[in-house]
Scaffold this active site. Structure first.
Site, mmCIF file in Angstrom:
data_model
loop_
_atom_site.group_PDB
_atom_site.id
_atom_site.type_symbol
_atom_site.label_atom_id
_atom_site.label_comp_id
_atom_site.label_asym_id
_atom_site.label_seq_id
_atom_site.Cartn_x
_atom_site.Cartn_y
_atom_site.Cartn_z
ATOM 1 N N SER A 85 0.830 -1.216 0.000
ATOM 2 C CA SER A 85 0.000 0.000 0.000
ATOM 3 C C SER A 85 0.859 1.258 0.000
ATOM 4 N N GLY A 86 1.799 1.362 0.944
ATOM 5 C CA GLY A 86 2.598 2.582 1.089
ATOM 6 C C GLY A 86 3.530 2.800 -0.090
ATOM 7 N N GLU A 106 9.716 -5.472 -6.142
ATOM 8 C CA GLU A 106 8.792 -6.330 -5.391
ATOM 9 C C GLU A 106 9.074 -7.783 -5.776
ATOM 10 N N CYS A 124 -2.166 -5.983 2.175
ATOM 11 C CA CYS A 124 -3.591 -5.636 2.165
ATOM 12 C C CYS A 124 -4.316 -6.366 1.042
ATOM 13 N N CYS A 129 -6.466 -7.276 4.175
ATOM 14 C CA CYS A 129 -7.817 -6.687 4.089
ATOM 15 C C CYS A 129 -8.718 -7.370 3.048
ATOM 16 N N LYS A 132 -9.258 -11.332 3.398
ATOM 17 C CA LYS A 132 -9.950 -11.470 4.700
ATOM 18 C C LYS A 132 -11.408 -11.051 4.589
ATOM 19 N N TYR A 259 -6.751 -7.984 16.448
ATOM 20 C CA TYR A 259 -7.589 -7.827 15.254
ATOM 21 C C TYR A 259 -7.713 -9.151 14.502
ATOM 22 N N ILE A 260 -6.535 -9.729 14.190
ATOM 23 C CA ILE A 260 -6.531 -10.873 13.281
ATOM 24 C C ILE A 260 -7.234 -12.059 13.924
ATOM 25 N N GLU A 263 -11.018 -11.535 13.905
ATOM 26 C CA GLU A 263 -11.627 -11.609 12.574
ATOM 27 C C GLU A 263 -11.663 -13.051 12.062
ATOM 28 N N ARG A 280 -4.421 -14.291 26.062
ATOM 29 C CA ARG A 280 -3.646 -14.239 27.295
ATOM 30 C C ARG A 280 -4.036 -13.006 28.111
ATOM 31 N N ARG A 286 -7.103 -6.091 24.192
ATOM 32 C CA ARG A 286 -6.449 -5.327 25.260
ATOM 33 C C ARG A 286 -5.121 -5.964 25.601
ATOM 34 N N GLY A 324 0.500 -11.148 16.515
ATOM 35 C CA GLY A 324 1.171 -9.903 16.136
ATOM 36 C C GLY A 324 2.027 -10.088 14.904
ATOM 37 N N HIS A 498 -34.062 7.274 9.519
ATOM 38 C CA HIS A 498 -34.867 6.314 10.266
ATOM 39 C C HIS A 498 -35.468 5.271 9.333
ATOM 40 N N GLU A 503 -28.775 6.201 13.440
ATOM 41 C CA GLU A 503 -29.468 7.391 13.947
ATOM 42 C C GLU A 503 -29.241 7.558 15.442
HETATM 43 C C1 LIG Z 1 -4.787 -10.637 7.960
HETATM 44 C C2 LIG Z 1 -4.681 -9.135 7.870
HETATM 45 C C3 LIG Z 1 -5.826 -8.379 7.732
HETATM 46 C C4 LIG Z 1 -5.727 -7.001 7.645
HETATM 47 N N1 LIG Z 1 -6.886 -6.293 7.519
HETATM 48 C C5 LIG Z 1 -6.826 -4.941 7.441
HETATM 49 C C6 LIG Z 1 -8.016 -4.191 7.266
HETATM 50 O O1 LIG Z 1 -9.122 -4.736 7.203
HETATM 51 N N2 LIG Z 1 -7.905 -2.855 7.170
HETATM 52 C C7 LIG Z 1 -6.698 -2.209 7.227
HETATM 53 O O2 LIG Z 1 -6.660 -0.974 7.113
HETATM 54 N N3 LIG Z 1 -5.550 -2.906 7.398
HETATM 55 C C8 LIG Z 1 -5.592 -4.251 7.503
HETATM 56 N N4 LIG Z 1 -4.439 -4.960 7.643
HETATM 57 C C9 LIG Z 1 -3.165 -4.225 7.708
HETATM 58 C C10 LIG Z 1 -2.693 -3.812 6.309
HETATM 59 O O3 LIG Z 1 -2.677 -4.934 5.460
HETATM 60 C C11 LIG Z 1 -1.297 -3.205 6.410
HETATM 61 O O4 LIG Z 1 -1.332 -2.153 7.345
HETATM 62 C C12 LIG Z 1 -0.828 -2.654 5.073
HETATM 63 O O5 LIG Z 1 -0.818 -3.659 4.068
HETATM 64 C C13 LIG Z 1 0.585 -2.070 5.232
HETATM 65 O O6 LIG Z 1 1.075 -1.636 3.994
HETATM 66 P P1 LIG Z 1 2.648 -1.518 3.752
HETATM 67 O O7 LIG Z 1 2.802 -0.825 2.436
HETATM 68 O O8 LIG Z 1 3.300 -0.930 4.923
HETATM 69 O O9 LIG Z 1 3.186 -2.999 3.664
HETATM 70 P P2 LIG Z 1 2.743 -4.250 2.796
HETATM 71 O O10 LIG Z 1 1.379 -4.098 2.208
HETATM 72 O O11 LIG Z 1 2.990 -5.427 3.665
HETATM 73 O O12 LIG Z 1 3.764 -4.234 1.582
HETATM 74 C C14 LIG Z 1 5.112 -4.515 1.724
HETATM 75 C C15 LIG Z 1 5.594 -5.162 0.450
HETATM 76 O O13 LIG Z 1 7.002 -5.212 0.480
HETATM 77 C C16 LIG Z 1 7.433 -6.435 -0.102
HETATM 78 N N5 LIG Z 1 8.787 -6.679 0.373
HETATM 79 C C17 LIG Z 1 9.208 -6.996 1.618
HETATM 80 N N6 LIG Z 1 10.554 -7.093 1.663
HETATM 81 C C18 LIG Z 1 10.990 -6.814 0.417
HETATM 82 C C19 LIG Z 1 12.279 -6.740 -0.173
HETATM 83 N N7 LIG Z 1 13.380 -6.934 0.544
HETATM 84 N N8 LIG Z 1 12.364 -6.454 -1.496
HETATM 85 C C20 LIG Z 1 11.242 -6.231 -2.243
HETATM 86 N N9 LIG Z 1 10.010 -6.282 -1.732
HETATM 87 C C21 LIG Z 1 9.873 -6.555 -0.416
HETATM 88 C C22 LIG Z 1 6.404 -7.435 0.356
HETATM 89 O O14 LIG Z 1 6.378 -8.560 -0.487
HETATM 90 C C23 LIG Z 1 5.136 -6.596 0.281
HETATM 91 O O15 LIG Z 1 4.499 -6.753 -0.951
HETATM 92 C C24 LIG Z 1 -4.479 -6.349 7.708
HETATM 93 C C25 LIG Z 1 -3.317 -7.111 7.834
HETATM 94 C C26 LIG Z 1 -3.419 -8.488 7.906
HETATM 95 C C27 LIG Z 1 -2.168 -9.301 8.039
HETATM 96 N N1 LIG Z 2 -9.421 -4.683 10.485
HETATM 97 C C1 LIG Z 2 -8.191 -4.175 10.489
HETATM 98 O O1 LIG Z 2 -7.982 -2.992 10.291
HETATM 99 C C2 LIG Z 2 -7.036 -5.088 10.719
HETATM 100 C C3 LIG Z 2 -7.196 -6.464 10.643
HETATM 101 C C4 LIG Z 2 -6.104 -7.266 10.882
HETATM 102 C C5 LIG Z 2 -4.885 -6.714 11.178
HETATM 103 N N2 LIG Z 2 -4.754 -5.365 11.236
HETATM 104 C C6 LIG Z 2 -3.461 -4.755 11.594
HETATM 105 O O2 LIG Z 2 -2.484 -5.766 11.732
HETATM 106 C C7 LIG Z 2 -1.900 -5.684 13.031
HETATM 107 C C8 LIG Z 2 -1.510 -7.038 13.482
HETATM 108 O O3 LIG Z 2 -2.649 -7.785 13.874
HETATM 109 P P1 LIG Z 2 -2.534 -8.922 14.973
HETATM 110 O O4 LIG Z 2 -3.915 -9.340 15.334
HETATM 111 O O5 LIG Z 2 -1.567 -9.956 14.518
HETATM 112 O O6 LIG Z 2 -1.785 -8.193 16.132
HETATM 113 P P2 LIG Z 2 -2.301 -7.508 17.475
HETATM 114 O O7 LIG Z 2 -1.129 -6.843 18.057
HETATM 115 O O8 LIG Z 2 -3.555 -6.728 17.231
HETATM 116 O O9 LIG Z 2 -2.701 -8.745 18.392
HETATM 117 C C9 LIG Z 2 -1.791 -9.711 18.795
HETATM 118 C C10 LIG Z 2 -2.401 -10.491 19.944
HETATM 119 O O10 LIG Z 2 -1.576 -11.599 20.237
HETATM 120 C C11 LIG Z 2 -1.357 -11.662 21.641
HETATM 121 N N3 LIG Z 2 -0.072 -12.315 21.833
HETATM 122 C C12 LIG Z 2 1.147 -11.855 21.474
HETATM 123 N N4 LIG Z 2 2.097 -12.757 21.791
HETATM 124 C C13 LIG Z 2 1.463 -13.810 22.342
HETATM 125 C C14 LIG Z 2 1.882 -15.050 22.861
HETATM 126 N N5 LIG Z 2 3.146 -15.404 22.884
HETATM 127 N N6 LIG Z 2 0.953 -15.873 23.352
HETATM 128 C C15 LIG Z 2 -0.359 -15.525 23.325
HETATM 129 N N7 LIG Z 2 -0.825 -14.391 22.847
HETATM 130 C C16 LIG Z 2 0.075 -13.535 22.369
HETATM 131 C C17 LIG Z 2 -1.399 -10.223 22.099
HETATM 132 O O11 LIG Z 2 -1.680 -10.119 23.462
HETATM 133 C C18 LIG Z 2 -2.536 -9.672 21.211
HETATM 134 O O12 LIG Z 2 -3.792 -9.954 21.755
HETATM 135 C C19 LIG Z 2 -2.969 -5.023 13.880
HETATM 136 O O13 LIG Z 2 -2.435 -4.377 14.994
HETATM 137 C C20 LIG Z 2 -3.584 -4.066 12.933
HETATM 138 O O14 LIG Z 2 -2.841 -2.864 12.933
HETATM 139 C C21 LIG Z 2 -5.809 -4.550 11.030
#
Ligand SMILES: Cc1cc2nc3c(=O)[nH]c(=O)nc-3n(C[C@H](O)[C@H](O)[C@H](O)COP(=O)(O)OP(=O)(O)OC[C@H]3O[C@@H](n4cnc5c(N)ncnc54)[C@H](O)[C@@H]3O)c2cc1C
Ligand SMILES: NC(=O)c1ccc[n+]([C@@H]2O[C@H](COP(=O)([O-])OP(=O)(O)OC[C@H]3O[C@@H](n4cnc5c(N)ncnc54)[C@H](O)[C@@H]3O)[C@@H](O)[C@H]2O)c1
Length: 531
Positions: A85-86, A106, A124, A129, A132, A259-260, A263, A280, A286, A324, A498, A503
């Site tokens: 994305s970024g 990439e 994403c 995103c 998912k 989050y993950i 979901e 945990r 939290r 995480g 409504h 609302e």
């Molecule tokens: C399961 C899940 C669900 C999520 N759901 C949501 C959601 O519903 N809404 C939301 O807002 N966010 C969500 N997120 C978070 C969101 O996906 C990320 O915040 C977002 O993709 C971050 O964008 P980025 O550009 O930082 O990195 P990324 O999208 O991870 O892009 C990084 C890219 O760099 C590439 N790369 C890495 N190392 C190298 C290298 N050395 N050389 C070349 N390429 C490389 C990778 O292959 C990747 O394509 C979710 C994340 C996960 C894991």
């Molecule tokens: N809908 C969305 O926008 C969306 C969806 C998915 C992910 N994301 C992004 O991706 C990030 C990563 O998501 P995530 O759910 O992996 O991370 P998270 O940081 O939200 O949650 C990780 C969870 O794992 C637990 N944990 C960590 N180590 C552990 C261990 N050793 N044993 C047991 N529990 C442990 C933590 O206490 C926490 O509850 C999010 O913080 C969010 O920014 C966003």
């Protein structure tokens, strides 16, 4: 007068230039910008989009790039590592808005990321995103089938779900998106280089051994799942794998309360797996330690057992860790070049996304600020204005709305009650907890919970939190009001739609509680009503 003539001529040229190839357009634009700047002209508002620059300074800056002869010194103005994305946003904006020579590297596409595999679009689009949310949609039908009975629907047999149809269609959509994103890069004039990037010096990136020079390097490599190293961990899956399973899990343990985890618990539950979530903390989403996984074992029949400090549960077909994510900064050359990282390996940046090395920048999850797609987009966009617009813009991380696509989903924007009390001392809290109209006939126990946090002093709405159907969609609209700093009076003066759940946000007349901080700094809560 001469100025106007010059501009009009360029407008016409630029419009017809749409049929020319990018290199010609860029060369013409560069010459034009140089020509303008050499006469001290700042008329970018007359340029047709996408040639329009953000500010008069932009013209100077872009022209300055040409005038400095960087074209000869470096191959690119911006070289981005990672087309997520970024990285996509920054390279496309650099090229289309500023005429910068932008390249991005990439790794090849795969549904499960590794040190060598990724794909244009990033997490994403390919492992976050998008897939998912497709699975969330798939899983919600089972609740909707249940709900429909109360409205008179009858089925002779229960609807059946075909897992392989879902996976095949989801993967076709991902492939379409990779192609679409790749075309988008090309059409934006960004050079795409396939391979793994590594920084060699402050102006050089190596992609699988081939060197590229750039005036600026952007680290946009994102993050990958982080899983604790405990015995038997090789048997578990992460979120990448969970999005692409060959068959439906019969019984799955999900470790984590973020989050993950939430979901995916909703997804597998809706698709009729038996789901056990291990947190945990005392509450989900939290941060207090409680139950900690210690080991995974696999029995002869292939089933898995999960041992925690609270006991062991057997018979899982799958165990998923959602504990995480950690930044992809390993083996990226950062230590050697002097880019500072924190103890988790996240790249440290200033408020303009610049790292400790002047020519190297970082955006998105790799910086671990707010790890969401729209935030990575905002950071990438702001960065291009900062670098090429000579108009430094700080990405604004305040009042970023977010949603958890759990079932029911959560939407939130602004401060939590705890943060608001800490920051402002005196806050009024409005809550509402009601049974939505749909539930009256469906008979299901659904509720909708809404909370509005208001600054007692200024009457500004500091935060809105919602749990229930459609909360993510509703919160996006409300986020505009919170970001704009609107007051509770503005909410009250708004007429509702409504009958909707939304609302409620404009009809909460009386606070549920008033939180007040006394002169000794102690907080008192006056509960006014129970709802
Ligand atoms: C399961 C899940 C669900 C999520 N759901 C949501 C959601 O519903 N809404 C939301 O807002 N966010 C969500 N997120 C978070 C969101 O996906 C990320 O915040 C977002 O993709 C971050 O964008 P980025 O550009 O930082 O990195 P990324 O999208 O991870 O892009 C990084 C890219 O760099 C590439 N790369 C890495 N190392 C190298 C290298 N050395 N050389 C070349 N390429 C490389 C990778 O292959 C990747 O394509 C979710 C994340 C996960 C894991
Ligand atoms: N809908 C969305 O926008 C969306 C969806 C998915 C992910 N994301 C992004 O991706 C990030 C990563 O998501 P995530 O759910 O992996 O991370 P998270 O940081 O939200 O949650 C990780 C969870 O794992 C637990 N944990 C960590 N180590 C552990 C261990 N050793 N044993 C047991 N529990 C442990 C933590 O206490 C926490 O509850 C999010 O913080 C969010 O920014 C966003």
């Amino acid at each position: 007068m001469a100025t106007a003539t010059t501009d009009l001529r360029f407008s016409a040229a630029a419009t017809s230039a749409k049929t020319l190839d990018r290199a010609t357009v860029r060369a013409r634009r560069g010459r034009f910008l140089h020509h303008l700047a050499s006469r001290g002209l700042h008329l970018d508002h007359l340029l047709p989009s996408p040639f329009r620059l953000r500010s008069p300074f932009s013209v100077c800056r872009a022209a300055a790039y040409a005038a400095e002869g960087d074209g000869e010194k470096y191959e690119y103005d911006l070289f981005t590592i990672g087309a997520g994305s970024g990285g996509m946003r920054a390279s496309r904006f650099a090229s289309t808005l500023y005429g910068a020579r932008a390249a991005v590297c990439e790794m090849p596409f795969a549904t499960v990321a590794s040190d060598a595999l990724g794909g244009v679009g990033g997490t994403c689009v390919l492992r976050g995103c998008v897939p998912k949310k497709l699975l969330v949609y798939a899983s919600k039908y089972s609740h909707e089938f249940d709900e429909s009975h109360g409205f008179g629907w009858k089925y002779e047999t229960d609807p059946k779900h075909d897992w392989s149809t879902l996976m095949t269609r989801k993967n076709l959509e991902l492939q379409r998106l990779v192609d679409f994103q790749t075309d988008m890069l090309k059409n934006s004039g960004v050079t795409l280089i396939e391979g793994r990037g590594k920084i060699v010096d402050p102006h050089t990136v190596s992609v699988d051994g081939k060197l590229y020079t750039a005036r600026n390097i952007l680290i946009a490599v994102g993050a990958r799942p982080s899983i604790p190293d405990i015995p038997g961990i090789e048997h578990v899956i992460d979120s990448d794998a969970a999005l692409d399973l060959p068959s439906r899990p019969e019984k799955i343990a999900i470790v984590g309360g973020g989050y993950i985890a939430l979901e995916f618990a909703g997804i597998f539950n809706g698709l009729k797996s038996e789901v056990h979530v291990y947190i945990r903390q005392k509450k989900v989403l939290r941060g207090f330690d409680e139950e900690t996984p210690q080991a995974i074992t696999k029995s002869d029949d292939g089933l898995l057992s999960l041992k925690t400090n609270k006991g062991t549960v057997n018979g899982f077909s799958h165990i998923m860790f959602a504990t995480g994510r950690k930044p992809n900064t390993k083996n990226l050359g950062l230590e050697d070049v002097g880019v500072k990282m924190d103890k988790h390996g996240s790249v440290m940046v200033d408020e303009y996304s610049r790292t400790s090395v002047d020519s190297i920048w970082a955006v998105g999850d790799v910086t671990n600020r707010v790890n969401l797609t729209p935030v990575a987009l905002m950071e990438g966009g702001a960065l291009t204005h900062t670098i090429f617009g000579n108009d430094p813009i700080k990405p604004d991380h305040s009042a970023v709305p977010s949603a958890v696509f759990s079932q029911p989903p959560i939407g939130q924007v602004g401060l939590t009650e705890e943060q608001a009390t800490e920051k402002y001392g005196d806050v009024d809290v409005y809550t509402s907890n009601f049974r939505p109209l749909k539930a009256t006939l469906s008979g299901l126990p659904d509720r909708i919970y809404t909370k509005l946090i208001v600054c007692a002093d200024t009457n500004k709405v500091l935060g809105v939190h919602m749990c229930g159907e459609d909360a993510p969609e509703i919160i996006q609209g409300i986020a505009i009001a919170v970001k704009a700093g609107l007051t509770k009076q503005n909410f009250d003066a708004t007429v509702g739609v409504h009958p909707t759940a939304a609302e409620e946000l404009v009809t909460m007349r009386n606070p549920t509680r008033k939180v007040r901080r006394n002169s000794a700094g102690k907080t008192n809560v006056e509960a006014l009503r129970q709802k």
